[in-house]
Design a protein around this motif. Sequence first.
Motif, mmCIF file in Angstrom:
data_model
loop_
_atom_site.group_PDB
_atom_site.id
_atom_site.type_symbol
_atom_site.label_atom_id
_atom_site.label_comp_id
_atom_site.label_asym_id
_atom_site.label_seq_id
_atom_site.Cartn_x
_atom_site.Cartn_y
_atom_site.Cartn_z
ATOM 1 N N ARG A 216 0.833 -1.208 0.000
ATOM 2 C CA ARG A 216 0.000 0.000 0.000
ATOM 3 C C ARG A 216 0.869 1.260 0.000
ATOM 4 O O ARG A 216 0.558 2.237 -0.677
ATOM 5 N N ARG A 217 1.941 1.231 0.766
ATOM 6 C CA ARG A 217 2.816 2.404 0.838
ATOM 7 C C ARG A 217 3.449 2.695 -0.521
ATOM 8 O O ARG A 217 3.486 3.855 -0.975
ATOM 9 N N VAL A 218 3.913 1.636 -1.189
ATOM 10 C CA VAL A 218 4.537 1.804 -2.504
ATOM 11 C C VAL A 218 3.514 2.293 -3.519
ATOM 12 O O VAL A 218 3.786 3.200 -4.316
ATOM 13 N N GLN A 219 2.315 1.702 -3.497
ATOM 14 C CA GLN A 219 1.271 2.103 -4.443
ATOM 15 C C GLN A 219 0.888 3.569 -4.260
ATOM 16 O O GLN A 219 0.627 4.288 -5.226
ATOM 17 N N GLN A 228 -2.804 7.971 10.706
ATOM 18 C CA GLN A 228 -4.137 7.933 10.106
ATOM 19 C C GLN A 228 -4.118 7.209 8.766
ATOM 20 O O GLN A 228 -5.028 6.446 8.444
ATOM 21 N N GLN A 229 -3.052 7.416 7.979
ATOM 22 C CA GLN A 229 -2.945 6.731 6.690
ATOM 23 C C GLN A 229 -2.806 5.230 6.884
ATOM 24 O O GLN A 229 -3.441 4.431 6.181
ATOM 25 N N ILE A 230 -1.991 4.812 7.853
ATOM 26 C CA ILE A 230 -1.846 3.376 8.146
ATOM 27 C C ILE A 230 -3.173 2.792 8.615
ATOM 28 O O ILE A 230 -3.562 1.692 8.216
ATOM 29 N N PHE A 231 -3.876 3.531 9.458
ATOM 30 C CA PHE A 231 -5.206 3.111 9.924
ATOM 31 C C PHE A 231 -6.123 2.844 8.736
ATOM 32 O O PHE A 231 -6.798 1.810 8.675
ATOM 33 N N GLU A 232 -6.147 3.750 7.779
ATOM 34 C CA GLU A 232 -7.026 3.592 6.620
ATOM 35 C C GLU A 232 -6.607 2.414 5.756
ATOM 36 O O GLU A 232 -7.448 1.661 5.248
ATOM 37 N N TRP A 233 -5.297 2.220 5.607
ATOM 38 C CA TRP A 233 -4.818 1.068 4.836
ATOM 39 C C TRP A 233 -5.227 -0.235 5.519
ATOM 40 O O TRP A 233 -5.691 -1.175 4.862
ATOM 41 N N VAL A 234 -5.020 -0.309 6.832
ATOM 42 C CA VAL A 234 -5.372 -1.531 7.568
ATOM 43 C C VAL A 234 -6.870 -1.823 7.438
ATOM 44 O O VAL A 234 -7.272 -2.969 7.207
ATOM 45 N N CYS A 235 -7.697 -0.797 7.591
ATOM 46 C CA CYS A 235 -9.146 -0.988 7.455
ATOM 47 C C CYS A 235 -9.500 -1.506 6.061
ATOM 48 O O CYS A 235 -10.315 -2.427 5.915
ATOM 49 N N ASP A 236 -8.897 -0.936 5.026
ATOM 50 C CA ASP A 236 -9.173 -1.370 3.657
ATOM 51 C C ASP A 236 -8.751 -2.822 3.442
ATOM 52 O O ASP A 236 -9.483 -3.619 2.835
#
Length: 357
Positions: A216-219, A228-236
């Motif tokens: 996700r980070r690379v994309q 907050q960004q990590i939170f959103e990635w984990v939820c997705d």
Amino acid sequence: MLVEKNAPLQACNTFGIVARAQTLVRVREVQDLSAVLADPELGPEPKFVLGGGSNIVLTGDVRPVVLKMEIPGIRLLEETPRAWIVEVGAGVAWHDAVVWTLAQGLPGLENMALIPGTVGASPVQNIGAYGVELQDRFESLDAFDLLTGQTFTLDAAQCGFGYRDSVFKHAAPADPQAEGLARGLGLAGRAVITRVRLRLPKPWKPVLGYLDLERRRVQAGIEQPSAQQIFEWVCDIRRSKLPDPAQIGNAGSFFKNPSVTPEQCADIIAREPKIVHYPMPDGSVKLAAGWLIDACGWKGKSVGKAGVYEKQALVLVNRGQGQDSVTGGEVMTLAGAIQTSVYERFGIRLEPEPVVI
């Protein structure tokens, strides 16, 4: 205290299994637990502590007195140069606590977003996801002793955390004196967790070791993602892989990821080169239980109304609806068949995560 007789439990377990509690007590403060022990009828009876019901399989009606934990409250208890200490009531939903901390600018729990269940149950299972476990963010907890009626506090060492394990999952010591509690002995069936204090370290550092998060980070092309960004990635990621219990009944990951020696792993790789495995700091190798189950052909299969989720073989689901729900017996029959298949092919015994009642 609020006492209910012949209480329905289908809405109290995320599998959606139909069952009833002979007696259910809604625990909204510590004094409710004292009142249960003092009650001439309820006091002598066996007890069963119920949080969000996300890690249990009910195989019938529950005869012990069900203590439904609903203690509320969340607050920033203390701030030090090295950490924020957040105190949370046992009845608060874990994901709600994650959301609250981030909204207050207190990062550290984002990797464990969307884990079902309550905060009070989190130390029992030592919950974890995407490289972070509860023990990594744990300060201390308060609990109530069902044998003596005393309250006590345990730190991380006394909780005896392990992989999806703690002293709360092991048999209580025979000695009912408080001295045993201070040594952190087995407390299953004895201790009721009432409040948990979380330690969110400063300065905050992102945990991105898991492949899904790194992808996700690379994309996204983000070198230093925010909490907050990590939170959103984990939820997705979790929503793409795991079914919502409100839509499809389930208890999350049904089996623990087994650990083997490097020699055992090398032997399996020689036969199964594509097996998903992760070297661990202690020298062991953790294998992906979902991959093992999928390799045995179970993804999408069913036994009665119990099924293996099509998108993630590690999750068993309820294919029934309403009163025509899956039974706990069907769930455990399917689980047993999966264990047999994996053992016969890989020589590995999978251990279930949920508590079977």
